[in-house]
Design a protein around this motif. Structure first.
Motif, PDB file in Angstrom:
ATOM      1  N   ALA A 114      -4.593   3.033   0.060  1.00 33.18           N
ATOM      2  CA  ALA A 114      -5.146   2.281  -1.081  1.00 33.18           C
ATOM      3  C   ALA A 114      -4.056   1.948  -2.099  1.00 33.18           C
ATOM      4  O   ALA A 114      -3.986   0.820  -2.605  1.00 33.18           O
ATOM      5  CB  ALA A 114      -6.267   3.077  -1.742  1.00 33.18           C
ATOM      6  N   GLU A 139      -1.744  -0.757  -0.618  1.00 35.82           N
ATOM      7  CA  GLU A 139      -2.353  -2.090  -0.629  1.00 35.82           C
ATOM      8  C   GLU A 139      -2.415  -2.663  -2.046  1.00 35.82           C
ATOM      9  O   GLU A 139      -2.243  -3.854  -2.240  1.00 35.82           O
ATOM     10  CB  GLU A 139      -3.739  -2.048   0.012  1.00 35.82           C
ATOM     11  CG  GLU A 139      -3.648  -1.873   1.516  1.00 35.82           C
ATOM     12  CD  GLU A 139      -4.975  -1.922   2.225  1.00 35.82           C
ATOM     13  OE1 GLU A 139      -6.033  -1.716   1.570  1.00 35.82           O
ATOM     14  OE2 GLU A 139      -4.947  -2.142   3.443  1.00 35.82           O
ATOM     15  N   LYS A 140      -2.633  -1.820  -3.012  1.00 40.79           N
ATOM     16  CA  LYS A 140      -2.690  -2.259  -4.415  1.00 40.79           C
ATOM     17  C   LYS A 140      -1.308  -2.657  -4.939  1.00 40.79           C
ATOM     18  O   LYS A 140      -1.180  -3.653  -5.650  1.00 40.79           O
ATOM     19  CB  LYS A 140      -3.264  -1.135  -5.273  1.00 40.79           C
ATOM     20  CG  LYS A 140      -3.285  -1.438  -6.748  1.00 40.79           C
ATOM     21  CD  LYS A 140      -3.773  -0.235  -7.534  1.00 40.79           C
ATOM     22  CE  LYS A 140      -3.571  -0.457  -9.018  1.00 40.79           C
ATOM     23  NZ  LYS A 140      -3.770   0.778  -9.771  1.00 40.79           N
ATOM     24  N   ASN A 188      -5.691   8.288   3.028  1.00 41.52           N
ATOM     25  CA  ASN A 188      -6.497   7.188   2.480  1.00 41.52           C
ATOM     26  C   ASN A 188      -6.052   6.785   1.078  1.00 41.52           C
ATOM     27  O   ASN A 188      -6.056   5.602   0.730  1.00 41.52           O
ATOM     28  CB  ASN A 188      -7.984   7.553   2.498  1.00 41.52           C
ATOM     29  CG  ASN A 188      -8.522   7.586   3.919  1.00 41.52           C
ATOM     30  OD1 ASN A 188      -8.002   6.933   4.820  1.00 41.52           O
ATOM     31  ND2 ASN A 188      -9.577   8.353   4.130  1.00 41.52           N
ATOM     32  N   GLU A 189      -5.674   7.772   0.262  1.00 48.33           N
ATOM     33  CA  GLU A 189      -5.165   7.453  -1.078  1.00 48.33           C
ATOM     34  C   GLU A 189      -3.852   6.681  -0.988  1.00 48.33           C
ATOM     35  O   GLU A 189      -3.626   5.746  -1.768  1.00 48.33           O
ATOM     36  CB  GLU A 189      -4.969   8.734  -1.892  1.00 48.33           C
ATOM     37  CG  GLU A 189      -6.267   9.392  -2.291  1.00 48.33           C
ATOM     38  CD  GLU A 189      -6.089  10.798  -2.842  1.00 48.33           C
ATOM     39  OE1 GLU A 189      -6.929  11.199  -3.663  1.00 48.33           O
ATOM     40  OE2 GLU A 189      -5.123  11.503  -2.453  1.00 48.33           O
TER      41      GLU A 189
END
Length: 151
Positions: free
Chosen positions: A143, A146-147, A139-140
């Motif tokens: 994220a 995507e950033k 999940n990290e």
């Protein structure tokens, strides 16, 4: 030297004999230390750990029907390459790795944006590589990707 085969065992059988044991140990180090949820596969002619499409259906922005890559290990002509997309995307993680490397190796760090190169197999700091693998969950990574990369 790119090796395009279907399985990891085929890949290992194609690399120089003097690299095989260390290469296997590096793969095992990644497997043992990566948080749950990444999947080992062959991608782009390398052994790669990806975020499976069922977890991240959007896929990799460069090839949307391809799982999101995270770590790849490859036997190149003059070195073993360890590609870690997290150190490319996260300056804090990169800084941590660069500061830790001298504590685990007498050799100078040979590194590009996401690629850590090892010319001699006895110089691979397996413990440090394991610590690096454990630093980012699926999940990290999604994220961060995507950033930093997804437009």
């Amino acid at each position: 030297m790119q090796i395009f085969v279907k399985t990891i065992e085929e890949y290992i059988s194609q690399i120089p004999e003097e690299r095989r044991e260390a290469f296997r140990k590096l793969l095992e180090t990644v497997d043992r230390n990566l948080p749950e949820g990444f999947q080992q596969t062959m991608q782009y002619g390398m052994v790669t750990w990806v975020v499976p499409m069922k977890t991240y259906p959007a896929g990799y922005h460069c090839a949307k029907d391809t799982p999101l890559p995270f770590i790849s290990v490859a036997s190149q002509k003059n070195f073993v390459a360890f590609y870690h997309m997290g150190i490319y995307a996260d300056q804090t993680l990169l800084d941590w790795f660069v500061s830790e490397f001298p504590k685990h190796s007498q050799k100078k760090l040979d590194m590009g944006k996401s690629c850590i190169r090892f010319k001699k197999m006895e110089d691979i700091p397996f413990e440090l590589m394991g610590e690096l693998c454990a630093k980012i969950s699926v999940n990290e990574w999604i994220a961060s990707y995507e950033k930093n990369f997804k437009k």
